[in-house]
Design an enzyme around this catalytic site. Structure first.
Site, mmCIF file in Angstrom:
data_model
loop_
_atom_site.group_PDB
_atom_site.id
_atom_site.type_symbol
_atom_site.label_atom_id
_atom_site.label_comp_id
_atom_site.label_asym_id
_atom_site.label_seq_id
_atom_site.Cartn_x
_atom_site.Cartn_y
_atom_site.Cartn_z
ATOM 1 N N HIS A 38 -0.806 10.208 11.033
ATOM 2 C CA HIS A 38 -0.076 10.344 12.695
ATOM 3 C C HIS A 38 1.076 10.450 12.779
ATOM 4 C CE1 HIS A 38 0.907 6.236 11.802
ATOM 5 N NE2 HIS A 38 1.493 6.085 13.030
HETATM 6 N N1 UDP Z 1 -5.421 0.780 12.709
HETATM 7 C C1 UDP Z 1 -6.511 0.415 13.377
HETATM 8 N N2 UDP Z 1 -7.191 1.553 13.753
HETATM 9 C C2 UDP Z 1 -7.163 2.683 13.374
HETATM 10 C C3 UDP Z 1 -5.856 3.147 12.845
HETATM 11 C C4 UDP Z 1 -5.127 2.160 12.379
HETATM 12 O O1 UDP Z 1 -6.524 -0.661 13.789
HETATM 13 O O2 UDP Z 1 -7.995 3.646 13.781
HETATM 14 C C5 UDP Z 1 -4.535 -0.454 12.539
HETATM 15 C C6 UDP Z 1 -4.015 -0.392 11.016
HETATM 16 O O3 UDP Z 1 -4.896 -1.269 10.232
HETATM 17 C C7 UDP Z 1 -2.712 -1.078 11.167
HETATM 18 C C8 UDP Z 1 -1.990 -0.637 12.257
HETATM 19 O O4 UDP Z 1 -3.079 0.006 13.053
HETATM 20 O O5 UDP Z 1 -3.033 -2.535 11.250
HETATM 21 C C9 UDP Z 1 -1.112 0.502 11.906
HETATM 22 O O6 UDP Z 1 -0.713 1.159 12.938
HETATM 23 P P1 UDP Z 1 -0.292 2.688 13.101
HETATM 24 O O7 UDP Z 1 -0.684 3.505 11.632
HETATM 25 O O8 UDP Z 1 -0.571 3.414 14.253
HETATM 26 O O9 UDP Z 1 1.437 2.537 12.764
HETATM 27 P P2 UDP Z 1 2.351 2.140 11.911
HETATM 28 O O10 UDP Z 1 1.882 1.044 10.866
HETATM 29 O O11 UDP Z 1 2.430 3.321 11.033
HETATM 30 O O12 UDP Z 1 3.546 2.008 12.644
#
Ligand code: UDP
Length: 362
Positions: free
Chosen positions: A208
């Protein structure tokens, strides 16, 4: 003591759920409402499956303020949030503004507070990717600089702050571990199988980051690699709305063995993490969660803030090039790692935050 927590994006719901629970537990233990937490939802993520589901599943207190700011350029979004959060802070007059991670909501919350001389506490402080093109890197650096307490998850985060001269700045740096580890310990017993068909053996994948989705060459490289990996192993891909629209825009074809599903709730994500064979992702949070669940991770980026995972061989940076990704995948399959290392604290990161916020006031 009054805390205004400013959140707006999926990973922040998960992080703040852990802290809100620690606040509620603190009040219960003291048998009075020592701490009042007011939640402001900026609206950065707003779909039911990107927002509401986390509030429901993780029992996050209902936001008192819903700002509904989304779908704008970085400057417009951050600017509108700054203005709207300032109004809330003038109304609520909190002792603390608590912000998590590295999104526009984090920066806007911290800046609104700082301008009003309200103390800022930053959870997940000190992380650096050293990639100054990432919007998140700008958000982190500026938020850290405005914070009175920086809650850092790792030793490398402390090192980063030292290198930026924080010894002379006078803010408190507290190593508390990772609130996402707290959340995973708390909620794993309630993990739920997603309603979609999930194959028996699979790799869990998420993509993403703007640097991948908005760049056709990188997105093609990633999906060429995933299609090749899917010739042998099924891939479950909870698909972020932005990625979905770019896949359509670039007419990228996905193999039948890639199970693209809607974004899942946290409890379903915990099930997928617990049952997958490996994680391939560009998410910050999932790199750590892969480790919490004893899975190796290939990270679809050229850099990471979670350097200790790479250092210890739990995570490999594979960028967006088909050949590099496929060959790292093949190498990882023969790895047999011991995951017993403690990299992210004892599962009490949120309690440390709450105690530190209270003690700072005394
Ligand atoms: N997550 C979730 N469902 C999804 C994708 C991600 O619950 O379909 C959770 C994942 O387990 C993690 C968090 O969202 O705890 C991460 O978010 P994201 O990847 O959007 O952001 P980043 O961590 O890269 O800032």
């Amino acid at each position: 003591m009054k805390i205004v927590t400013v959140i707006g994006a999926r990973p922040q719901f998960i992080k703040s759920a852990a802290v809100s629970k620690a606040i509620i537990d603190y009040n219960k233990e003291k048998e009075e409402d020592v701490i009042e937490e007011i939640i402001v939802h900026t609206g950065q993520h707003y779909d039911a499956n990107m927002s509401d589901v986390f509030f429901e599943q993780m029992h996050i207190p209902k936001p008192k303020y819903q700002l509904d700011i989304n779908g704008l350029s970085h400057g417009a979004m951050t600017g509108q949030m700054l203005e709207a959060v300032e109004k809330v802070l003038l109304e609520e007059k909190p002792d603390w503004v608590l912000v998590h991670g590295d999104t526009n909501s984090t920066l806007a919350g911290a800046l609104a507070a700082k301008k009003l001389h309200i103390k800022v506490a930053h959870v997940e402080a000190g992380l650096r990717s050293f990639n100054d093109k990432m919007p998140e890197e700008t958000n982190r650096i500026l938020t850290d600089r405005m914070s009175s307490i920086l809650f850092v998850p790792t030793d490398s985060a402390i090192e980063n702050l030292k290198n930026e001269g924080y010894d002379a700045i006078g803010s408190s740096i507290i190593k508390n571990g990772d609130v996402m580890y707290d959340a995973s310990l708390e909620f794993t017993p309630f993990a739920q199988k997603p309603s979609q068909d999930i194959p028996k053996n699979f790799i869990l994948c998420t993509v993403h980051r703007a640097e991948n989705t908005d760049d056709e060459k990188r997105l093609r490289g990633i999906f060429d690699a995933l299609n090749e990996i899917a010739e042998d192993t099924a891939i479950v891909l909870p698909l972020h709305p932005r990625t979905k629209s770019y896949i359509e825009k670039y007419s990228i074809k996905l193999s039948k063995n890639i199970h693209a599903i809607n974004p899942v709730g946290y409890l379903e994500m915990l099930y997928l993490l617990d049952n997958c064979n490996m994680v391939i992702t560009d998410s910050g949070g999932l790199q750590k969660e892969a480790f919490f669940f004893n899975n190796l991770c290939l990270t679809l980026r050229d850099d990471t803030e979670w350097v200790e995972l790479v250092h210890h061989g739990f995570n490999t940076l594979v960028g967006a090039d088909r050949k590099t990704i496929v060959s790292a995948f093949k190498n990882a399959q023969s790895e047999n790692k011991d995951f017993s290392m403690n990299l992210y604290g004892e599962g009490d990161a949120s309690n440390i935050i709450v105690n530190a916020l209270v003690n700072y006031m005394q």
